[in-house]
Design a protein around this motif. Structure first.
Motif: not given
Length: 303
Positions: A124, A126, A140, A148, A152, A168, A171-172
């Motif tokens: 993941i 960030l 992703c 994600c 978070y 998100t 995020c991936c």
């Protein structure tokens, strides 16, 4: 050359060969190979130190201060668990983020010619400036975007300068993960500040405090020139030894706890210098002296 020399020289040669190949105790490899590092057992093909385990794992694995480490071109990583059944180990990079500790991460990579490959881990990414892409293809996995959102919710996300419950978009979930052509997770190139690697979501997939974090790596065996390695190595380990190798051909050897090495197992092996009877050491010295006198006598008779 007289008749005496014609008779004596072949005799000396025969005695020399017999003396040279009379079995003696094999000298020790010092120090002896470890059969564990901290609480982790070490069995073939894994080993730490030159001559221990399979040569493919030297010098990738080491055991400083009873901590098993994997070292690659991007750093050294503590090994937290081993499975010889599945040929898998788990590492915990110190700069990897978890729910309890988020931080900027350095690149993670494996040596392209090493024995390790990326296992079933979920990366993941960030605090990314934009959704990571490879050329024009997104890296992703949108089906796992909820991971994600869950991550978070961790209070430590603020270490990236993000608010709790941040969007998100930064995020991936990198799936399926790949280390790229250089064998690296290139966070700088992906424009992400850090990463988390998840081994298992546990019984509560929405609670990142219960996830199991780490990077799973698979390893391959091989590297020792022995057609019956499995049987030989099992006998060695059953006798308290550690399987190793003898360069340059990397033939199998069994390294015993006292440092002696044999081609079979450690049953009946003793420390040559400190545990062997004095007459054994005396025989060893006499043989060397006898060889020296044979050489001198040969030159005299040949003159």
């Amino acid at each position: 050359m007289d008749k005496r020399s014609l008779f004596t020289l072949p005799l000396l040669h025969s005695i020399f060969i017999i003396t040279l190949y009379t079995p003696t105790r094999t000298l020790a490899i010092v120090p002896a190979c470890k059969n564990k590092c901290g609480s982790l057992p070490l069995k073939y093909p894994l080993g730490v130190g030159f001559g221990c385990g399979s040569p493919r794992f030297y010098p990738s694995l080491s055991c400083p201060n009873d901590e098993l480490l994997l070292t690659t071109h991007t750093g050294s990583y503590p090994i937290s668990s081993l499975s010889y059944t599945t040929s898998t180990l788990t590492i915990t990079p110190l700069s990897m983020s978890t729910c309890s500790s988020m931080q900027s991460s350095s690149n993670f990579g494996l040596d392209w010619n090493g024995p390790f490959q990326l296992g079933p881990s979920l990366f993941i990414l960030l605090s990314c400036l934009s959704p990571p892409n490879y050329k024009t293809t997104s890296l992703c996995d949108p089906s796992n975007a909820h991971l994600c959102a869950a991550l978070y919710t961790c209070p430590t996300v603020t270490s990236f300068g993000l608010p709790l419950f941040a969007s998100t978009n930064s995020c991936c979930v990198y799936s399926p993960a790949s280390l790229g052509p250089k064998g690296d997770l290139d966070l700088q190139g992906l424009k992400c500040a850090g990463y988390a690697s998840v081994l298992s979501l546990g019984d509560m997939p929405t609670d990142p405090t219960q996830w199991q974090y780490g990077v799973a790596l698979k390893y391959s065996e091989g590297g020792i020139d022995n057609y019956n390695l499995a049987t030989a190595c099992n006998g060695c380990e059953m006798s308290g030894g550690v399987c190793g190798y003898a360069p340059p051909r990397n033939y199998f050897i069994c390294v015993c706890s006292n440092g002696a090495n044999t081609s079979t197992d450690c049953n009946g092996q003793v420390d040559f210098w400190s545990s062997a009877p004095k007459h054994d050491i005396g025989i060893f010295a006499i043989k060397k002296a006898w060889l020296g006198w044979l050489v001198v006598l040969g030159f005299v008779l040949a003159a």
